[in-house]
Design a protein around this motif. Structure first.
Motif, PDB file in Angstrom:
ATOM      1  N   UNK A 163       0.882  -1.296   0.007  1.00  0.00           N
ATOM      2  CA  UNK A 163       0.036   0.091  -0.139  1.00  0.00           C
ATOM      3  C   UNK A 163       0.838   1.371   0.081  1.00  0.00           C
ATOM      4  N   UNK A 164       0.552   2.270  -0.751  1.00  0.00           N
ATOM      5  CA  UNK A 164       1.140   3.586  -0.930  1.00  0.00           C
ATOM      6  C   UNK A 164       0.226   4.686  -0.072  1.00  0.00           C
ATOM      7  N   UNK A 165      -0.964   4.292  -0.104  1.00  0.00           N
ATOM      8  CA  UNK A 165      -1.907   5.049   0.457  1.00  0.00           C
ATOM      9  C   UNK A 165      -2.769   4.416   1.398  1.00  0.00           C
ATOM     10  N   UNK A 166      -3.661   5.104   2.151  1.00  0.00           N
ATOM     11  CA  UNK A 166      -4.718   4.325   3.023  1.00  0.00           C
ATOM     12  C   UNK A 166      -6.064   4.261   2.016  1.00  0.00           C
ATOM     13  N   UNK A 167      -7.019   3.694   2.446  1.00  0.00           N
ATOM     14  CA  UNK A 167      -8.137   3.454   1.131  1.00  0.00           C
ATOM     15  C   UNK A 167      -8.760   5.003   0.906  1.00  0.00           C
ATOM     16  N   UNK A 168      -8.951   5.020  -0.305  1.00  0.00           N
ATOM     17  CA  UNK A 168      -9.168   6.488  -0.846  1.00  0.00           C
ATOM     18  C   UNK A 168     -10.846   6.167  -1.023  1.00  0.00           C
TER      19      UNK A 168
END
Length: 312
Positions: free
Chosen positions: A165-170
């Motif tokens: 993962x590069x970001x949390x959920x979007x």
């Protein structure tokens, strides 16, 4: 056809032994250098001579010399073998420390909001690694196209890939410009979208993506219509900013424009949550140090930028 389950002997078999004997003019000293028995050296040379079809050494009880064939073979085999050894050392370096070219397949939308600061800090931390970014909407075959890794929204990453993962959920949000809403009443419910111009996204498969929503825990998908079809989010964002219609975008893409008042968020209560953006790569037993360094760099980012762990 019967399969052969043995590896065919190659032209390089026995060459290192030959070069050692030729250097020392002695089977015994060559054996000591190579850490084998003199009989093993002698047998290896005999096999090499048989495969070549010519005697390479003149053997007596007191000395070892080269035949004319041996001299010719030595003249060409020695520099070639040295180049091979040097090539092996270069390859070993790539396997032992982060160096070389790291190729990433990336959608254009994530470059300014996510990847540019990450790449800049990585290049500073690992100056021996060159990073090549191929901005494309296509879901490429990483191995076939020569990429080390790719970056995509989580829902588009194949299950057999290792995903970081590069970001949390979007959230996917619906936005429009103030100019657009000056001429159109903001939608209050997803059914209202039938009366609105909606900017559509064509997937790499060629299909038009439906707009997805969360209605009290139930996922609903709606086919919308409008004046613009694009194959990437930045183009849809640009269309929304120009007042062409509503666009459904990943929230980070529109965040700056929302803060500046250039876009207005509607249907907020129906916004669905997507898995977020992931770095992904084939599930290999051995990862090259350049990719491992990039993965570790992603994981070392400051807190608050998503829970980073490898899955898949």
């Amino acid at each position: 056809m019967k399969q052969n389950f043995t590896v065919r002997q190659g032209a390089l078999d026995g060459v290192e032994v030959f070069l050692s004997v030729a250097q020392h003019r002695s089977f015994r000293r060559a054996a000591a250098e190579l850490g084998v028995t003199p009989s093993a050296v002698s047998q290896t040379v005999r096999v090499l001579e048989a495969r070549i079809g010519a005697a390479l050494f003149i053997r007596t009880t007191r000395s070892v010399g080269l035949t004319e064939a041996g001299e010719r073979f030595l003249a060409q085999a020695k520099p070639a073998f040295e180049e091979l050894v040097a090539a092996s050392e270069v390859a070993r370096g790539f396997g032992q420390r982060p160096t070389g070219l790291l190729r990433l397949s990336v959608p254009r939308a994530v470059l300014p909001i996510l990847l540019e600061p990450l790449i800049a800090s990585f290049c500073q931390a690992y100056p021996e690694v060159e990073v090549e970014i191929s901005a494309s909407k296509e879901l490429v075959d990483l191995a076939a196209e020569g990429f080390d890794a790719g970056i995509r929204m989580g829902q588009f990453v194949d299950a057999d890939m290792v995903a970081v993962p590069l970001t949390p959920p979007l959230r996917l949000i619906v936005v429009g410009s103030p100019d657009y809403f000056a001429a159109h009443s903001p939608p209050k419910h997803t059914d209202d979208l039938r009366q609105h111009a909606c900017l559509r996204w064509r997937r790499s498969s060629g299909a038009l993506a439906l707009w997805s929503f969360n209605d009290n825990g139930q996922t609903i998908e709606i086919a919308v219509s409008g004046p613009l079809i694009a194959n990437d989010f930045p183009t849809m964002l640009g269309g929304a900013l120009e007042g062409m219609g509503l666009a459904q975008l990943p929230e980070p893409m529109a965040a700056e424009r929302l803060r500046a008042g250039q876009l207005v968020h509607v249907l907020e209560q129906f916004a669905p949550v997507t898995p977020g953006v992931f770095l992904y790569y084939p599930n290999r037993r051995q990862i090259m140090p350049k990719l491992r360094a990039f993965i570790d760099h992603v994981k070392s980012r400051p807190p608050g930028q998503g829970n980073v762990s490898e899955t898949g």
